[in-house]
Design an enzyme around this catalytic site. Structure first.
Site, PDB file in Angstrom:
ATOM      1  CB  SER A 122      29.221  48.068  41.695  1.00 30.25           C
ATOM      2  OG  SER A 122      30.442  47.705  42.301  1.00 30.25           O
TER       3      SER A 122
ATOM      4  CD  GLU B 189      32.371  41.033  37.837  1.00 28.62           C
ATOM      5  OE1 GLU B 189      32.992  42.073  38.150  1.00 28.62           O
ATOM      6  OE2 GLU B 189      32.903  39.912  37.752  1.00 28.62           O
TER       7      GLU B 189
ATOM      8  CG  ASP C 254      41.144  34.728  32.911  1.00 30.46           C
ATOM      9  OD1 ASP C 254      42.136  35.118  33.558  1.00 30.46           O
ATOM     10  OD2 ASP C 254      39.999  34.665  33.373  1.00 30.46           O
TER      11      ASP C 254
ATOM     12  CE1 TYR D  28      43.379  38.523  40.260  1.00 31.38           C
ATOM     13  CE2 TYR D  28      44.444  40.529  39.480  1.00 31.38           C
ATOM     14  CZ  TYR D  28      43.600  39.457  39.261  1.00 31.38           C
ATOM     15  OH  TYR D  28      42.973  39.315  38.051  1.00 31.38           O
TER      16      TYR D  28
ATOM     17  CG  PHE E 247      35.851  30.335  40.773  1.00 30.42           C
ATOM     18  CD1 PHE E 247      36.289  30.281  39.463  1.00 30.42           C
ATOM     19  CD2 PHE E 247      35.527  31.566  41.312  1.00 30.42           C
ATOM     20  CE1 PHE E 247      36.412  31.426  38.692  1.00 30.42           C
ATOM     21  CE2 PHE E 247      35.646  32.725  40.547  1.00 30.42           C
ATOM     22  CZ  PHE E 247      36.087  32.650  39.240  1.00 30.42           C
TER      23      PHE E 247
ATOM     24  CG  HIS F 123      32.413  44.846  42.262  1.00 29.87           C
ATOM     25  ND1 HIS F 123      31.700  45.610  41.368  1.00 29.87           N
ATOM     26  CD2 HIS F 123      32.805  43.732  41.573  1.00 29.87           C
ATOM     27  CE1 HIS F 123      31.661  45.002  40.191  1.00 29.87           C
ATOM     28  NE2 HIS F 123      32.316  43.858  40.295  1.00 29.87           N
TER      29      HIS F 123
END
Length: 281
Positions: A8, A10, A102, A139, A210, A260
């Site tokens: 997949s 995103e 978030d 995570y 990031f 993904h």
């Protein structure tokens, strides 16, 4: 490789018409590789709610790839969530990525009626039964706000037991962290698929910022090599492609149920890895 694995891509909703047109062109290019689905992110506190909705419906309806909206509960009431679920259900959307979400900058505490992703999963199930395939986040290197690794594992297990069908991980560059995470949660009774999230490496400074912010470890040897390339983007991208391709090879060889890709609305970095892996499409 098993044909049962799923792959997949995103995207994130854009702020401009030009950005949106680029996103749609990238999606059409990636659609040619017959991914199992696309997903589309949801801004902090639901800040991109309408853009996410419109992007999802266009990807699903026009590009003809099943598309999963991200849905978060931090900034939305139950009534707002109920309306979104109804809209997606009526449009034929069958998959949702359910997240706590978030907090927007300056928001001290969650202001939604649901405080945790497990609450959101339960709410989706209570409202829509088995209509949606529900994804949740995992995570492998611990959520940056978790009190401890043990607490994070228990929280993840609670999300899965609340009714989630599968999970997508935060990106990582250490395969052992993924395998260790999966081993630990299997012992907690989680048997649903946990799909690794894959971040192509194209820009060192952005990736370092990031990664530091979201708690994803950028291994020192990778960081130092990327630093050494300076502004040589061609070398950064070639090295990054090698690192991530080898990571994916190890993950798939170790039994990962798919991949993904976090595309950042670009096709080429993810497709370079896809083609290196000779994925079965």
């Amino acid at each position: 490789m098993s044909q049962e694995r799923r792959y997949s891509f995103e995207f994130f909703p854009t702020k401009t018409e030009a950005g949106h047109e680029k996103l749609m062109n990238v999606a059409r290019q990636l659609a040619g590789y017959r991914p199992d689905f696309f997903s589309c992110t949801y801004g902090a506190g639901g800040s991109t709610r309408d853009r996410t909705l419109n992007t999802v419906l266009q990807l699903d309806g026009e590009v003809k790839v099943p598309t999963a909206p991200h849905l978060s509960c931090v900034g939305d009431s139950k009534a707002e969530l109920r309306q979104l679920l109804s809209t997606y259900k009526d449009a034929g959307i069958r998959r949702i990525v359910a997240l706590r979400g978030d907090l927007p900058s300056g928001m001290g505490l969650a202001n939604g009626e649901l405080r945790h992703a497990s609450d959101l999963v339960e709410f989706i199930r209570s409202e829509t039964g088995g209509h949606f395939h529900i994804e949740v986040a995992a995570y492998p290197e611990m959520h940056p706000q978790a009190r401890s690794f043990e607490h994070d594992l228990a929280h993840f297990a609670a999300k899965m037991k609340a009714g989630a069908d599968s999970a997508i991980t935060q990106y990582f560059f250490n395969a052992d962290s993924y395998f260790h995470f999966v081993e630990r949660v299997r012992k907690l009774g989680v048997d649903q698929p946990i799909v690794p999230g894959i971040m192509p490496i194209t820009n060192y400074s952005k990736l370092a910022r990031f990664s530091d912010a979201c708690g994803a470890e950028l291994p020192r040897w990778v960081r130092k090599q990327l630093e050494a390339y300076g502004d040589d983007l061609e070398s950064i991208q070639a090295f990054g492609e090698q690192v991530v391709t080898e990571l994916c090879e190890r993950l798939l060889a170790g039994g990962a149920p798919g991949l993904h890709f976090y595309t950042l609305n670009q096709a080429e970095p993810s497709l370079a890895i896809w083609n290196n892996l000779q994925l079965p499409r």
